[in-house]
Design a protein around this motif. Structure first.
Motif, mmCIF file in Angstrom:
data_model
loop_
_atom_site.group_PDB
_atom_site.id
_atom_site.type_symbol
_atom_site.label_atom_id
_atom_site.label_comp_id
_atom_site.label_asym_id
_atom_site.label_seq_id
_atom_site.Cartn_x
_atom_site.Cartn_y
_atom_site.Cartn_z
ATOM 1 N N ALA A 74 -1.580 5.748 -1.398
ATOM 2 C CA ALA A 74 -3.044 5.653 -1.432
ATOM 3 C C ALA A 74 -3.492 4.413 -0.662
ATOM 4 N N THR A 75 -4.628 4.528 -0.017
ATOM 5 C CA THR A 75 -5.153 3.434 0.806
ATOM 6 C C THR A 75 -6.611 3.169 0.455
ATOM 7 N N ILE A 76 -7.031 1.944 0.697
ATOM 8 C CA ILE A 76 -8.428 1.587 0.493
ATOM 9 C C ILE A 76 -9.274 2.198 1.604
ATOM 10 N N THR A 77 -10.373 2.833 1.218
ATOM 11 C CA THR A 77 -11.375 3.206 2.206
ATOM 12 C C THR A 77 -12.375 2.050 2.236
ATOM 13 N N ALA A 78 -12.470 1.402 3.376
ATOM 14 C CA ALA A 78 -13.288 0.187 3.454
ATOM 15 C C ALA A 78 -14.763 0.498 3.180
ATOM 16 N N ALA A 81 -18.088 -4.096 0.330
ATOM 17 C CA ALA A 81 -17.399 -5.050 -0.545
ATOM 18 C C ALA A 81 -16.007 -5.385 0.004
ATOM 19 N N ARG A 82 -15.323 -4.380 0.553
ATOM 20 C CA ARG A 82 -13.969 -4.586 1.079
ATOM 21 C C ARG A 82 -13.992 -5.395 2.380
ATOM 22 N N VAL A 83 -15.046 -5.199 3.167
ATOM 23 C CA VAL A 83 -15.171 -5.957 4.418
ATOM 24 C C VAL A 83 -15.200 -7.444 4.083
ATOM 25 N N TYR A 303 2.185 14.493 2.506
ATOM 26 C CA TYR A 303 2.152 14.507 1.043
ATOM 27 C C TYR A 303 1.611 13.196 0.496
ATOM 28 N N GLU A 304 0.777 13.283 -0.541
ATOM 29 C CA GLU A 304 0.303 12.058 -1.188
ATOM 30 C C GLU A 304 -0.156 12.338 -2.619
ATOM 31 N N ALA A 305 -0.495 11.267 -3.335
ATOM 32 C CA ALA A 305 -1.091 11.410 -4.665
ATOM 33 C C ALA A 305 -2.584 11.643 -4.457
ATOM 34 N N HIS A 307 -4.949 10.457 -6.431
ATOM 35 C CA HIS A 307 -5.766 9.331 -6.896
ATOM 36 C C HIS A 307 -5.807 8.201 -5.866
ATOM 37 N N GLY A 308 -6.607 7.184 -6.179
ATOM 38 C CA GLY A 308 -6.763 6.058 -5.264
ATOM 39 C C GLY A 308 -5.765 4.940 -5.541
ATOM 40 N N THR A 309 -6.128 3.741 -5.159
ATOM 41 C CA THR A 309 -5.200 2.603 -5.195
ATOM 42 C C THR A 309 -5.162 1.906 -6.565
ATOM 43 N N VAL A 310 -5.912 2.419 -7.519
ATOM 44 C CA VAL A 310 -5.981 1.899 -8.891
ATOM 45 C C VAL A 310 -6.252 0.378 -8.895
ATOM 46 N N GLN A 311 -7.350 0.040 -8.275
ATOM 47 C CA GLN A 311 -7.756 -1.351 -8.056
ATOM 48 C C GLN A 311 -7.790 -2.184 -9.343
ATOM 49 N N ARG A 312 -8.339 -1.622 -10.409
ATOM 50 C CA ARG A 312 -8.473 -2.386 -11.660
ATOM 51 C C ARG A 312 -7.106 -2.851 -12.183
ATOM 52 N N HIS A 313 -6.124 -1.984 -12.092
ATOM 53 C CA HIS A 313 -4.773 -2.340 -12.542
ATOM 54 C C HIS A 313 -4.172 -3.414 -11.622
ATOM 55 N N TYR A 314 -4.475 -3.312 -10.350
ATOM 56 C CA TYR A 314 -3.919 -4.258 -9.374
ATOM 57 C C TYR A 314 -4.404 -5.679 -9.661
ATOM 58 N N THR A 325 0.696 1.663 -15.094
ATOM 59 C CA THR A 325 0.090 2.566 -14.114
ATOM 60 C C THR A 325 1.021 3.760 -13.887
ATOM 61 N N ASN A 326 0.436 4.919 -13.878
ATOM 62 C CA ASN A 326 1.193 6.163 -13.780
ATOM 63 C C ASN A 326 1.636 6.416 -12.328
ATOM 64 N N SER A 327 2.938 6.503 -12.130
ATOM 65 C CA SER A 327 3.482 6.687 -10.772
ATOM 66 C C SER A 327 3.857 8.139 -10.478
HETATM 67 P P1 NAP Z 1 -8.638 5.271 -8.441
HETATM 68 O O1 NAP Z 1 -7.775 4.330 -7.732
HETATM 69 O O2 NAP Z 1 -8.219 6.694 -8.417
HETATM 70 O O3 NAP Z 1 -8.767 4.791 -9.957
HETATM 71 C C1 NAP Z 1 -9.852 5.072 -10.809
HETATM 72 C C2 NAP Z 1 -9.425 4.927 -12.255
HETATM 73 O O4 NAP Z 1 -8.687 6.082 -12.643
HETATM 74 C C3 NAP Z 1 -8.508 3.774 -12.525
HETATM 75 O O5 NAP Z 1 -9.206 2.573 -12.729
HETATM 76 C C4 NAP Z 1 -7.744 4.244 -13.744
HETATM 77 O O6 NAP Z 1 -8.524 4.186 -14.917
HETATM 78 C C5 NAP Z 1 -7.568 5.733 -13.427
HETATM 79 N N1 NAP Z 1 -6.350 5.998 -12.640
HETATM 80 C C6 NAP Z 1 -6.277 6.497 -11.378
HETATM 81 N N2 NAP Z 1 -5.013 6.623 -11.005
HETATM 82 C C7 NAP Z 1 -4.255 6.184 -12.019
HETATM 83 C C8 NAP Z 1 -2.859 6.051 -12.231
HETATM 84 N N3 NAP Z 1 -1.994 6.405 -11.276
HETATM 85 N N4 NAP Z 1 -2.415 5.563 -13.417
HETATM 86 C C9 NAP Z 1 -3.276 5.207 -14.371
HETATM 87 N N5 NAP Z 1 -4.611 5.323 -14.244
HETATM 88 C C10 NAP Z 1 -5.101 5.796 -13.086
HETATM 89 O O7 NAP Z 1 -10.108 5.242 -7.858
HETATM 90 P P2 NAP Z 1 -11.068 4.008 -7.482
HETATM 91 O O8 NAP Z 1 -10.795 2.846 -8.390
HETATM 92 O O9 NAP Z 1 -12.403 4.608 -7.435
HETATM 93 O O10 NAP Z 1 -10.657 3.616 -6.030
HETATM 94 C C11 NAP Z 1 -9.818 2.514 -5.693
HETATM 95 C C12 NAP Z 1 -9.563 2.530 -4.209
HETATM 96 O O11 NAP Z 1 -8.831 3.706 -3.875
HETATM 97 C C13 NAP Z 1 -10.831 2.567 -3.369
HETATM 98 O O12 NAP Z 1 -10.770 1.542 -2.391
HETATM 99 C C14 NAP Z 1 -10.829 3.920 -2.710
HETATM 100 O O13 NAP Z 1 -11.326 3.850 -1.417
HETATM 101 C C15 NAP Z 1 -9.385 4.291 -2.702
HETATM 102 N N6 NAP Z 1 -9.083 5.740 -2.740
HETATM 103 C C16 NAP Z 1 -8.087 6.185 -1.938
HETATM 104 C C17 NAP Z 1 -7.675 7.504 -1.972
HETATM 105 C C18 NAP Z 1 -6.561 7.935 -1.081
HETATM 106 O O14 NAP Z 1 -5.984 7.144 -0.366
HETATM 107 N N7 NAP Z 1 -6.190 9.190 -1.107
HETATM 108 C C19 NAP Z 1 -8.295 8.400 -2.853
HETATM 109 C C20 NAP Z 1 -9.315 7.924 -3.695
HETATM 110 C C21 NAP Z 1 -9.692 6.587 -3.634
HETATM 111 P P3 NAP Z 1 -8.542 2.942 -15.922
HETATM 112 O O15 NAP Z 1 -9.032 1.776 -15.109
HETATM 113 O O16 NAP Z 1 -9.515 3.372 -16.969
HETATM 114 O O17 NAP Z 1 -7.153 2.713 -16.446
#
Ligand code: NAP
Ligand code: MG
Length: 403
Positions: A74-78, A81-83, A303-305, A307-314, A325-327
């Motif tokens: 997963a990658t950050i979409t700028a 705030a990210r800039v 292939y990818e997951a 979900h995003g980069t799970v910023q809050r956990h980071y 964090t779920n891998s």
């Molecule tokens: P996110 O990374 O999917 O996470 C949102 C929330 O969902 C997390 O805070 C967490 O909840 C939960 N979560 C997601 N994946 C998890 C995991 N593997 N294990 C445990 N909990 C998980 O979405 P975001 O915070 O909106 O985005 C963060 C960054 O990811 C952004 O910069 C965005 O641009 C990027 N992004 C990238 C992709 C991609 O590359 N395909 C897709 C989507 C977003 P809790 O905090 O409640 O634990």
């Protein structure tokens, strides 16, 4: 034990934040101890994208064309705030958007189904894979706010100078809104081919639905293109594989999906896919259990997951706090890519390893060891909550016992 060899390199796209941390754990604990990992590495982390003016993303997509199979973190979409956070030279475009534009594919999202994480829809026993046509329609529309009385027309001006075609959309007597949409035969054909190919590859039925009864030209074109391509190129192969292509109206499809058992691919127009993928993924339990694969009509796979980069956990991780964090989806991105690489190279050992890695992951969860997100919703009694690294180590233990 001798390590498994790989003939052709896998395109590896590293990413950002918590998923970048998990990426390294997965490689260190679940892959390199068992495989002589042959990857062509591209660092799609935001810092390096910025440093290369995003050239690295283009190079990674081109490498995927060359070798055929990629795995992406997963990658950050700028955004603004990210800039600021990263002191970026520019607000770089979404890497997924750039890669999709180069490979021209369709994204298939499927849930990973395990015992103990039950879908909200109790009759869903098998995964429902959603394919979204990610081009055109309302996402590339032209809209006007109509301030008052007047007529709106559609006008087509042929490039070859033949006569214009005009159609009245509506004669307004007061204020309102209007919208113009389009799509391309080419794009719909590629979408259809990707769907038929992926159905054959995964031996699952393919469902497709539009609103052709109401939209007799626009949606009907989608229906016709799918039908023509199916008849011409896939009917016999589907019959031989024992799978079906099923077309129905979108409302009928939605009703049937809710009553179905799962185990099929649901192809959707752009808007339907946008909405339905969120419904399907939340009903299956967790975004952290969704995998995603980009399939190009030319046979390239990324292939990818989901979900995003799970910023809050980071940020917790950076402060030295423990994370859980779920891998799983990232592990399945690797296993999906390794299996595909194995199939293309006739490397059965590699494909078998991918199966075992997935089984070890599922067995770990079904055995009661999981990350916090799953522990909060499991129906298993007394789950053991593990931190990010220990969960991966628990999978390694199962995997070692299998190999
Ligand atoms: P996110 O990374 O999917 O996470 C949102 C929330 O969902 C997390 O805070 C967490 O909840 C939960 N979560 C997601 N994946 C998890 C995991 N593997 N294990 C445990 N909990 C998980 O979405 P975001 O915070 O909106 O985005 C963060 C960054 O990811 C952004 O910069 C965005 O641009 C990027 N992004 C990238 C992709 C991609 O590359 N395909 C897709 C989507 C977003 P809790 O905090 O409640 O634990
Ligand atoms: Mg959506």
């Amino acid at each position: 034990m001798e390590k498994i060899q790989m003939k052709t390199p896998l395109v590896e796209m590293d990413g950002d934040e918590m998923t970048r941390i998990l990426w390294q754990y997965i490689k260190d604990e679940l892959l390199t101890p068992f495989i002589d990992l042959n990857t062509e590495y591209y660092d799609l982390g935001l810092e390096y994208r910025d440093k290369t003016n995003d050239q690295v993303t283009v190079d990674a997509a081109e490498a995927t064309k060359k070798y055929g199979v990629a795995v992406k973190c997963a990658t950050i979409t700028a955004n603004a705030a990210r800039v600021k956070e990263y002191g970026l030279k520019e607000m770089w475009k979404s890497p997924n958007g750039t890669i999709r534009a180069i490979l021209d594919g369709t994204v298939f999202r499927s849930p990973i189904v395990v015992k103990g994480i039950e879908p909200c829809v109790k009759n869903w026993k098998k995964p429902i894979t959603l394919a979204r046509h990610a081009y055109g329609d309302v996402y590339k529309n032209a809209e006007l706010r109509i301030p008052g009385a007047g007529e709106v027309k559609l006008v087509y001006t042929p490039a070859d100078g033949s006569p214009e075609e005009t159609l009245s959309v509506h004669v307004f007597e007061g204020p309102g809104v209007v919208q113009g949409q389009y799509n391309l035969d080419d794009s719909i054909e590629n979408f259809a081919k990707s769907c038929f190919e992926y159905a054959l590859e995964t031996k699952q039925d393919l469902w497709f639905a539009t609103k052709d009864t109401v939209s007799k030209k626009y949606d009907h074109r989608f229906k016709d293109i799918f039908a023509e391509i199916y008849e011409a190129s896939y009917k016999e192969r589907f019959q031989a594989a024992g799978i079906e292509y099923f077309y129905t109206l979108i409302d009928d499809a939605v009703a049937r999906v809710m009553k179905a058992e799962g185990g099929f691919i649901w192809a959707c127009k752009n808007y339907d896919g946008d909405v339905m993928s969120d419904m399907v993924s939340s009903a299956f339990g967790s975004l952290a259990m969704m995998t995603s694969v980009l399939v190009s009509p030319n046979g390239y796979y990324e292939y990818e997951a989901a979900h995003g980069t799970v910023q809050r956990h980071y940020y917790k991780h950076l402060k030295g706090e423990e994370t859980s964090t779920n891998s799983v989806a990232t592990i399945f991105a690797w296993s999906g890519a390794l299996r595909k690489r194995g199939e293309l190279d006739g490397n059965q050992e590699l494909a078998a390893f991918a199966d075992k890695l997935e089984k070890a992951t599922i067995d770990t969860i079904e055995g009661g060891k999981m990350t916090k997100d799953l522990a909060l919703m499991t129906t298993l009694p007394n789950p053991t909550v593990l931190n990010s690294r220990d969960f991966i180590l628990a999978i390694r233990e199962k995997l070692e016992a299998m190999l």
